[in-house]
Design a protein around this motif. Sequence first.
Motif, PDB file in Angstrom:
ATOM      1  N   LEU A 177      47.818  10.012  -7.181  1.00  0.00           N
ATOM      2  CA  LEU A 177      49.061  10.735  -7.423  1.00  0.00           C
ATOM      3  C   LEU A 177      49.707  10.276  -8.729  1.00  0.00           C
ATOM      4  O   LEU A 177      49.558   9.121  -9.138  1.00  0.00           O
ATOM      5  N   PRO A 178      50.461  11.170  -9.395  1.00  0.00           N
ATOM      6  CA  PRO A 178      51.054  10.841 -10.698  1.00  0.00           C
ATOM      7  C   PRO A 178      52.324   9.996 -10.619  1.00  0.00           C
ATOM      8  O   PRO A 178      52.893   9.666 -11.659  1.00  0.00           O
ATOM      9  N   VAL A 179      52.801   9.672  -9.424  1.00  0.00           N
ATOM     10  CA  VAL A 179      53.985   8.824  -9.286  1.00  0.00           C
ATOM     11  C   VAL A 179      53.600   7.566  -8.525  1.00  0.00           C
ATOM     12  O   VAL A 179      52.590   7.529  -7.825  1.00  0.00           O
ATOM     13  N   SER A 180      54.421   6.531  -8.671  1.00  0.00           N
ATOM     14  CA  SER A 180      54.119   5.251  -8.032  1.00  0.00           C
ATOM     15  C   SER A 180      55.380   4.694  -7.382  1.00  0.00           C
ATOM     16  O   SER A 180      56.506   5.101  -7.725  1.00  0.00           O
ATOM     17  N   PRO A 181      55.248   3.772  -6.439  1.00  0.00           N
ATOM     18  CA  PRO A 181      56.421   3.171  -5.802  1.00  0.00           C
ATOM     19  C   PRO A 181      57.360   2.544  -6.822  1.00  0.00           C
ATOM     20  O   PRO A 181      56.921   1.924  -7.793  1.00  0.00           O
ATOM     21  N   GLY A 182      58.654   2.750  -6.610  1.00  0.00           N
ATOM     22  CA  GLY A 182      59.661   2.233  -7.535  1.00  0.00           C
ATOM     23  C   GLY A 182      60.179   3.271  -8.512  1.00  0.00           C
ATOM     24  O   GLY A 182      61.223   3.075  -9.136  1.00  0.00           O
ATOM     25  N   SER A 183      59.458   4.382  -8.662  1.00  0.00           N
ATOM     26  CA  SER A 183      59.882   5.431  -9.586  1.00  0.00           C
ATOM     27  C   SER A 183      61.071   6.199  -9.012  1.00  0.00           C
ATOM     28  O   SER A 183      61.167   6.415  -7.802  1.00  0.00           O
ATOM     29  N   THR A 184      61.968   6.620  -9.910  1.00  0.00           N
ATOM     30  CA  THR A 184      63.074   7.488  -9.526  1.00  0.00           C
ATOM     31  C   THR A 184      62.693   8.914  -9.878  1.00  0.00           C
ATOM     32  O   THR A 184      62.300   9.189 -11.014  1.00  0.00           O
ATOM     33  N   VAL A 185      62.790   9.809  -8.900  1.00  0.00           N
ATOM     34  CA  VAL A 185      62.289  11.160  -9.107  1.00  0.00           C
ATOM     35  C   VAL A 185      63.326  12.205  -8.715  1.00  0.00           C
ATOM     36  O   VAL A 185      64.247  11.950  -7.934  1.00  0.00           O
ATOM     37  N   LEU A 186      63.150  13.385  -9.301  1.00  0.00           N
ATOM     38  CA  LEU A 186      63.924  14.567  -8.951  1.00  0.00           C
ATOM     39  C   LEU A 186      62.992  15.511  -8.210  1.00  0.00           C
ATOM     40  O   LEU A 186      61.917  15.830  -8.702  1.00  0.00           O
ATOM     41  N   TYR A 187      63.406  15.932  -7.010  1.00  0.00           N
ATOM     42  CA  TYR A 187      62.526  16.762  -6.195  1.00  0.00           C
ATOM     43  C   TYR A 187      63.230  18.041  -5.759  1.00  0.00           C
ATOM     44  O   TYR A 187      64.456  18.161  -5.839  1.00  0.00           O
ATOM     45  N   SER A 188      62.442  18.998  -5.289  1.00  0.00           N
ATOM     46  CA  SER A 188      62.990  20.272  -4.833  1.00  0.00           C
ATOM     47  C   SER A 188      63.999  20.030  -3.707  1.00  0.00           C
ATOM     48  O   SER A 188      63.763  19.215  -2.807  1.00  0.00           O
ATOM     49  N   LYS A 189      65.082  20.794  -3.762  1.00  0.00           N
ATOM     50  CA  LYS A 189      66.231  20.509  -2.906  1.00  0.00           C
ATOM     51  C   LYS A 189      65.943  20.632  -1.421  1.00  0.00           C
ATOM     52  O   LYS A 189      66.433  19.855  -0.618  1.00  0.00           O
ATOM     53  N   TYR A 190      65.145  21.625  -1.018  1.00  0.00           N
ATOM     54  CA  TYR A 190      64.931  21.858   0.406  1.00  0.00           C
ATOM     55  C   TYR A 190      63.483  21.598   0.828  1.00  0.00           C
ATOM     56  O   TYR A 190      62.978  22.183   1.773  1.00  0.00           O
ATOM     57  N   ALA A 191      62.823  20.703   0.129  1.00  0.00           N
ATOM     58  CA  ALA A 191      61.428  20.388   0.432  1.00  0.00           C
ATOM     59  C   ALA A 191      61.334  19.245   1.442  1.00  0.00           C
ATOM     60  O   ALA A 191      62.265  18.474   1.632  1.00  0.00           O
TER      61      ALA A 191
END
Length: 247
Positions: A208-222
């Motif tokens: 996966l392209p993300v790893s633990p500790g990363s701050t992410v923006l995700y779809s609101k109702y996912a």
Amino acid sequence: MSSVRLSGAGVAAVAFNNTGLRPSQASAVRVCSSRRSSRSLVLRAATVVTPKYTSLKPLGDRVLVKLSAAEEKTIGGILLPSSAQSKPQGGEIVAVGGGRTIGDKKVEVSIPTGSQVVYSKYAGTEVEYNNSKHLIMKEDDIIGILESDDVKDMKPLNDRILIKVAEASDKTEAGLILTETTKEKPSIGTVVAVGPGSLDEEGKRQPLPVSPGSTVLYSKYAGGEFKGADGTNYIVLRVSDVMAELS
């Protein structure tokens, strides 16, 4: 043995038993009727037993999950009626299928029996088995494996990630205090754990392209929302629902 009784006036009959009667004996058996009454004739037949299934084996990449009991009380201890009890989203893996074939590679089910798991809310087909409720579902419908009783220790599966949701603001920019019902649902959080990745056309895991500790923006109702033991909000979603990594 079950018994069937037949009676009638002036009817000559033969009484059947477990050993049977010889013809000479059968001729001596009569039913006498002088007042329109008779002795009962008893016919004994083997009892028919409905077959019971003693095993249930999932096929392909399906798994059999024994459901956890529904919650009968709220966190505050209030008893809930059956109609208000929340449907459990967790259970124990009691059987797995033989896996599936992707390309030329045989891919076995990666979840071992005995694992405590969380699954998608509307996944699977419910069956009654060994006097308990179970679900048969695809392996991909399993969100993650619970390593403890706290959701923060969940191990996501496939291309899913576990995110600790950022707390919603208690005030607007103008300083107006917000109630719980009017707080805007946040769509930003910190990645706590990631799955091993989805399978490509050759049956290989893609990281996966993300790893633990990363701050992410995700779809609101996912995704599916969960609450940790300390009241912290978590969400599990597929990596495709992550829109950006923030820094």
